[in-house]
Enzyme design. Structure first.
Site, short mmCIF file in Angstrom:
data_model
loop_
_atom_site.label_atom_id
_atom_site.label_comp_id
_atom_site.label_asym_id
_atom_site.label_seq_id
_atom_site.Cartn_x
_atom_site.Cartn_y
_atom_site.Cartn_z
N HIS A 43 15.28 -14.30 -30.97
CA HIS A 43 14.69 -14.94 -29.79
C HIS A 43 15.20 -14.13 -28.59
CE1 HIS A 43 15.28 -18.50 -32.47
NE2 HIS A 43 14.22 -19.00 -31.89
N ASP A 100 18.70 -15.05 -27.67
CA ASP A 100 19.82 -14.69 -28.55
C ASP A 100 20.43 -13.37 -28.14
OD1 ASP A 100 18.85 -16.77 -30.14
OD2 ASP A 100 17.66 -15.38 -31.37
C1 XLS Z 1 14.10 -24.17 -35.55
C2 XLS Z 1 13.33 -23.02 -35.94
C3 XLS Z 1 13.51 -21.77 -35.10
C4 XLS Z 1 12.38 -20.81 -35.33
C5 XLS Z 1 12.26 -19.74 -34.32
O1 XLS Z 1 14.21 -25.16 -36.26
O2 XLS Z 1 13.59 -22.76 -37.28
O3 XLS Z 1 14.73 -21.18 -35.33
O4 XLS Z 1 12.46 -20.20 -36.59
O5 XLS Z 1 12.17 -20.24 -33.04
#
Ligand code: XLS
Ligand code: CA
Ligand code: CA
Length: 443
Positions: free
Chosen positions: A102, A105
């Site tokens: 993301h 991150d």
């Molecule tokens: C949250 C999601 C997230 C997505 C990406 O529960 O799994 O991490 O994979 O935004």
């Protein structure tokens, strides 16, 4: 190369099932050719930047337990670079081919949208440099449109159009960076795209807004010539009580409404499937049947808890059947298997992170090898083929193809004096066949 917390670990190697070395792959033999191509190209494993580098072990009852050097106070960009240095060393140690991120991150937020985007591009350039030295590629990028309080009432579905505009600008930049870094996919998970209470929600309006953003994303993909897939990740609840992207079938209905079912596929997460009251294999088979399987987020929930625990997978039966349905759906193509999984908060050492991925990769590899063998061996498929064989020819095939009206079918049924006999569904026979393939047969 700067020294990082993962630098002193050797690269994990494939040593085979008889190896007693803990940090070695027993089943993930990346180069082993199965069904015409190396295992690594079927599975396309990815490490999740958020769980592996950015997560600190907080839970609703306690603070961070995982303290990494880049989490200490300091210049945010310098710290993000320390984190990136460690990320690529972790990827080297695991020797898995991809990673996912993301925006939030890998780059710190700034004071304004402009500052935030500036930081993001600074870090994207830094990751691009890293990718020249290391072999790890980008499976997918995505935008975090859920953590900041500005998204508390929704991202694209927010009642405030300024929030929609913020999201649109952010997604545009995330798509640019995903393309810059050679990403194979762009993912949209609508963490806040849902509602807590209908009492303050205009659902029709919110769905229009969500459809608008997705339409803009697809238009932009074509405009910039991004040749990756656009993926929606379904999840039924958490953080909101009612998420609009509940499961694969719901997402498909939404895509149909906005005419995007040929443009967008799904990224399916195991723990989201179980939260929706489905199995992972059900979600994969549904996507396969609808022609929209894109990629997988590999993890597991805890059957005794009701939330998204994002644990590393360890259930061989479920994973084997998930791989079986993945292969049947035509495989993952540009998608892959992203370890959207985090170590437990007591597992705070860098080594714990490595053990977790090694186990996950081995489980999936073993599951895939068994699924491929099941398909090549053909016994299981033969049972299914036989069950539906009646539909393959003659009037039945014509009936399915729409060549008869309801009245014509009635006439034929009466003329032929049809009287269907019950047939065994053979569930236990199938379960035994699969149990042998999964637990007893050599792969
Ligand atoms: C949250 C999601 C997230 C997505 C990406 O529960 O799994 O991490 O994979 O935004
Ligand atoms: Ca996920
Ligand atoms: Ca999750």
């Amino acid at each position: 190369m700067p020294e990082t917390i993962f630098s002193h670990f050797e690269t994990v190697k494939f040593e085979g099932p008889s190896s007693d070395k803990a940090l070695a792959y027993q089943y993930y033999d990346a180069e082993r050719v199965v069904m015409g191509k190396p295992l690594k190209d079927h599975l396309r494993f990815a490490v999740a930047y958020w769980h592996s580098l950015a997560m600190s072990g907080t839970d609703p009852f306690g603070g961070p337990t995982i303290n990494r050097p880049w989490m200490a106070a300091g210049d945010p960009i310098a710290q993000a670079k320390v984190k990136a240095d460690a990320a690529f060393e972790l990827f080297r140690v695991l020797d898995l081919p991809f990673y996912c991120f993301h925006d939030a991150d890998m780059a710190p937020a700034g004071e304004s949208l402009a500052d935030t985007l500036k930081n993001f591009h600074t870090m994207a350039d830094y990751l691009a440099e890293k990718m020249e030295t290391y072999s790890t590629k980008l499976l997918w990028g995505t935008a975090n449109l859920f953590s900041h309080p500005r998204f508390m009432a929704g991202a694209s579905t927010n009642p405030d159009p300024q929030v929609f505009a913020w999201c649109a600008a952010t997604v545009k930049n995330c798509m640019d960076v995903t393309k810059q870094l050679g990403g194979s996919n762009y993912v949209l998970w609508g963490g806040r795209e849902g509602y807590e209470t209908l009492l303050n929600t205009d659902m029709k309006q919110e769905l229009e807004q969500m459809g608008r953003l997705l339409t803009l994303v697809v238009e932009y993909k074509h405009k910039i010539g991004f040749d990756g897939q656009i993926l929606i990740e379904p999840k039924p609840k958490e953080p909101t009580s009612h998420q609009y992207d509940f499961d694969t079938a719901t997402v498909y209905g939404f895509l149909k409404k906005f005419g995007l079912e040929k443009e967008v596929r799904v990224n399916l997460e195991a723990n989201h499937a179980t939260l929706a009251g489905h199995s992972f294999e059900h979600e994969i088979a549904t996507a396969g049947a609808l022609g929209i399987l894109g990629s997988l987020d590999i993890n597991r929930g805890d059957a005794l808890l009701g939330w998204d625990t994002d644990q590393f997978p360890n259930d061989l039966w479920t994973m084997t059947m998930s791989m079986y349905h993945t292969i049947k759906a035509g495989g993952l193509g540009k998608g892959g298997c992203n370890f959207d999984a985090k170590v437990r908060r007591q597992s705070f050492t860098p080594e714990d992170m490595i053990h977790a991925h090694v186990g996950g990769a081995d489980l999936c590899a073993r599951a895939f090898l068994t699924a491929a063998k099941l398909i090549e061996d053909g016994k299981y498929d033969a049972i299914l083929d036989e069950r539906y064989a009646g539909w393959k020819s003659g009037h039945a095939a014509d009936m399915l193809a729409g060549k008869f009206s309801l009245e014509e079918i009635e006439k034929m049924a009466l003329e032929r004096k049809i009287n269907p006999e019950p047939k065994s569904g053979k569930q236990e026979q199938i379960e035994n066949l699969l149990a042998r393939a999964i637990y007893t047969d050599k792969i």
